[in-house]
Design a protein around this motif. Structure first.
Motif, mmCIF file in Angstrom:
data_model
loop_
_atom_site.group_PDB
_atom_site.id
_atom_site.type_symbol
_atom_site.label_atom_id
_atom_site.label_comp_id
_atom_site.label_asym_id
_atom_site.label_seq_id
_atom_site.Cartn_x
_atom_site.Cartn_y
_atom_site.Cartn_z
ATOM 1 N N PHE A 1 7.410 -1.013 15.465
ATOM 2 C CA PHE A 1 6.567 -0.369 14.269
ATOM 3 C C PHE A 1 4.933 -0.306 14.268
ATOM 4 O O PHE A 1 4.229 0.789 13.750
ATOM 5 C CB PHE A 1 6.885 -1.233 12.966
ATOM 6 C CG PHE A 1 5.978 -0.917 11.497
ATOM 7 C CD1 PHE A 1 6.435 0.142 10.856
ATOM 8 C CD2 PHE A 1 4.725 -1.689 11.454
ATOM 9 C CE1 PHE A 1 5.846 0.165 9.909
ATOM 10 C CE2 PHE A 1 4.292 -1.589 10.395
ATOM 11 C CZ PHE A 1 4.698 -0.559 9.301
ATOM 12 N N SER B 1 3.150 3.239 13.379
ATOM 13 C CA SER B 1 1.943 3.089 12.328
ATOM 14 C C SER B 1 0.786 2.611 12.629
ATOM 15 O O SER B 1 0.607 1.249 12.900
ATOM 16 C CB SER B 1 2.686 2.635 10.956
ATOM 17 O OG SER B 1 1.596 2.633 9.859
ATOM 18 N N GLN B 2 -0.384 3.184 12.541
ATOM 19 C CA GLN B 2 -1.781 2.605 12.761
ATOM 20 C C GLN B 2 -2.528 2.180 11.681
ATOM 21 O O GLN B 2 -3.564 1.744 11.705
ATOM 22 C CB GLN B 2 -2.658 3.654 13.515
ATOM 23 C CG GLN B 2 -2.067 4.275 14.612
ATOM 24 C CD GLN B 2 -1.746 3.246 15.849
ATOM 25 O OE1 GLN B 2 -2.634 2.383 15.951
ATOM 26 N NE2 GLN B 2 -0.554 3.371 16.687
ATOM 27 N N ASN B 3 -1.631 2.156 10.338
ATOM 28 C CA ASN B 3 -2.364 1.508 9.229
ATOM 29 C C ASN B 3 -2.207 -0.020 9.273
ATOM 30 O O ASN B 3 -1.261 -0.686 9.263
ATOM 31 C CB ASN B 3 -1.514 1.962 8.042
ATOM 32 C CG ASN B 3 -2.161 1.840 6.797
ATOM 33 O OD1 ASN B 3 -2.861 0.969 6.532
ATOM 34 N ND2 ASN B 3 -2.418 2.994 6.010
ATOM 35 N N PHE C 1 -0.498 -1.766 6.039
ATOM 36 C CA PHE C 1 0.992 -1.627 6.290
ATOM 37 C C PHE C 1 1.597 -2.836 7.278
ATOM 38 O O PHE C 1 2.576 -3.441 7.068
ATOM 39 C CB PHE C 1 1.737 -0.424 7.065
ATOM 40 C CG PHE C 1 1.699 0.713 6.150
ATOM 41 C CD1 PHE C 1 1.768 0.363 4.659
ATOM 42 C CD2 PHE C 1 1.564 1.703 6.315
ATOM 43 C CE1 PHE C 1 1.557 1.484 3.678
ATOM 44 C CE2 PHE C 1 1.627 3.082 5.506
ATOM 45 C CZ PHE C 1 1.630 2.815 3.897
#
Length: 343
Positions: free
Chosen positions: A21, A25-27, A30
């Motif tokens: 994960f 996603s580099q957020n 999150f």
């Protein structure tokens, strides 16, 4: 270990998805939310062991969660202990308090047990809130350190803490699997099905109930300690009654008395809550009815409904396949042909 992985394919999928994960996603937001979800899952697994497999609904687990968090915070901030020693002591302290509470609480049953533990949880919240000299009261406790480095491995970054908490979650799942599929786990289920019948066949119900209660508080304390080191600031609100109802919501949606329930319920509720953030205070107008319908039509939760579906499908397959007759049974047609030849 091999049987564990063969029987639980869902776990392999969960592990693979959780590991990759951060690369998908580099957020950072999150990543933060998912790390918090892992912590909630550990606490819900502790509650599930007691409520799902023994049939005793404890409403004090938010208080034990707070005890674990404050124990780690006080041991590291005020006592100056090493993080890992403080983590072990926080779990031990929580379990010891759980043992004392369980000695009294487990003398009651059903809704009396739930009401008693609800009162205990609220008392724990009041102690944390009012004992200013120790806990800081409403000001809370700040400056809690991150997990100490193990050799060259540091846990200062959000990514490293994400994998650390994921490790503790996987260890919790494995321990839960071993407990549930052991003789003790079958004993817990026997108590849940009929405590009186369990007593008649020689099971020491009080001893086993106390054991599972202490184990469940241990995991609540572990989750609280990990929460404190991840957020780095704690206040008395983490022990308030609303927290235990959040845990119950995760468990009921996922599936009470199932191994996958805490993961499914927590991940689903957290995801939906984050998706409805744009509605602000009005999001409960959508989330509330959806949750109510889910509990009405799937009382065993999502994981429980899936297990029921699998059992029904297996039963249909068994009915569709006619049973084979043993080879030594003589067929009626063969008997008639033999009589004709003899005649």
């Amino acid at each position: 270990m091999g049987a564990f992985l063969r029987k639980r394919g869902w776990l392999i999928g969960f592990v693979l998805l959780a590991v990759v994960f951060p690369f998908l996603s580099q957020n950072d937001y999150f990543l933060h939310v998912l790390t918090l979800a892992f912590i909630w899952m550990i606490a819900v697994y502790g509650l599930n062991l007691l409520a799902g497999y023994t049939g005793y609904l404890s409403l004090a687990h938010a208080g034990f969660f707070a005890i674990g968090a404050y124990a780690l915070g006080l041991l590291t901030v005020k006592a100056g202990l090493n993080y890992w020693i403080a983590l072990v002591l926080a779990c031990v302290i929580t379990s010891a308090i759980g043992f004392v509470v369980g000695l009294v609480a487990l003398r009651t049953r059903e809704h009396f047990f739930a009401i008693y533990t609800l009162c205990v949880g609220y008392i724990i919240y009041l102690v944390i809130d009012k004992w200013d000299s120790l806990t800081g009261g409403v000001r809370g406790l700040i400056g809690i350190p991150a997990p100490a480095a193990i050799g060259p491995i540091s846990f200062e970054t959000p990514l490293s803490q994400y994998y650390l908490i994921l490790f503790f979650l996987l260890a919790t799942i494995f321990v839960m699997y071993r407990i549930v599929h052991s003789l003790s786990g079958r004993t817990f289920i026997a108590i849940r099905n009929s405590e009186d019948l369990a007593q008649t066949i020689g099971i020491s119900t009080m001893k086993n109930k106390l054991l599972v209660f202490v184990l469940s508080t241990f995991f609540a304390g572990l989750a609280g300690a990990l929460y404190a080191s991840f957020i780095r600031f704690i206040g008395p609100d983490i022990g308030y009654i609303t927290i235990i109802f959040d845990f119950l919501t995760y468990l009921l949606v996922g599936g009470l008395g199932t191994l996958a329930g805490p993961i499914v319920g927590t991940f689903l509720i957290v995801s939906v809550s984050q998706s409805l953030q744009f509605l602000q205070d009005y999001r409960m107008l959508i989330f509330g009815p959806l949750l109510t319908l889910l509990i009405i039509f799937y009382p065993r939760g999502i994981a429980g409904a899936y297990l029921d579906f699998r059992m029904k499908r297996k039963a249909k397959k068994k009915k569709a396949v006619p049973p084979k007759k043993p080879s030594y049974v003589r067929q009626p047609q063969e008997d008639s042909e033999k009589k004709v030849k003899e005649g």
